[in-house]
Scaffold this motif. Sequence first.
Motif, mmCIF file in Angstrom:
data_model
loop_
_atom_site.group_PDB
_atom_site.id
_atom_site.type_symbol
_atom_site.label_atom_id
_atom_site.label_comp_id
_atom_site.label_asym_id
_atom_site.label_seq_id
_atom_site.Cartn_x
_atom_site.Cartn_y
_atom_site.Cartn_z
ATOM 1 N N HIS A 83 2.583 1.566 -3.434
ATOM 2 C CA HIS A 83 1.616 1.840 -4.509
ATOM 3 C C HIS A 83 1.549 3.337 -4.827
ATOM 4 O O HIS A 83 1.424 3.727 -5.983
ATOM 5 N N TYR A 84 1.634 4.174 -3.814
ATOM 6 C CA TYR A 84 1.488 5.626 -4.009
ATOM 7 C C TYR A 84 2.805 6.327 -4.286
ATOM 8 O O TYR A 84 2.801 7.479 -4.666
ATOM 9 N N GLU B 101 0.831 -1.203 0.000
ATOM 10 C CA GLU B 101 0.000 0.000 0.000
ATOM 11 C C GLU B 101 0.861 1.246 0.000
ATOM 12 O O GLU B 101 0.572 2.222 -0.683
#
Length: 112
Positions: free
Chosen positions: A109-110, A106
Amino acid sequence: MPGDKFHHRDNTLKQFATLYRENANDFPQGCANEDYRRKLEKAHPIHPELFDRLYSTWESLENFRRTRGVLRLMAQVIHEPWMSGDPSVMIMPGNVVVTSPRVEPELLHYST
């Protein structure tokens, strides 16, 4: 007993408020006031600083969808202590297991 429903939460908030009040010079301005205690209560069991960091720091990331991104990440962050039986009274920014197989993807991902 119904009256005991929030006993642990209220005791945790009281202890944090006392810590911030008695050590006001060691924490950011405003942590010792009643508004911050209410902020702690609304965010419990997650320390509001964690949300503040996500919203203020991460919102500048191009691919980060503010609410959806926070919810996706927080689901993974909460999963770790829940599954491991962590007895901590609040999830603090320093408690986030960034190397967790659920959290790390997570986070990465960014950043791409």
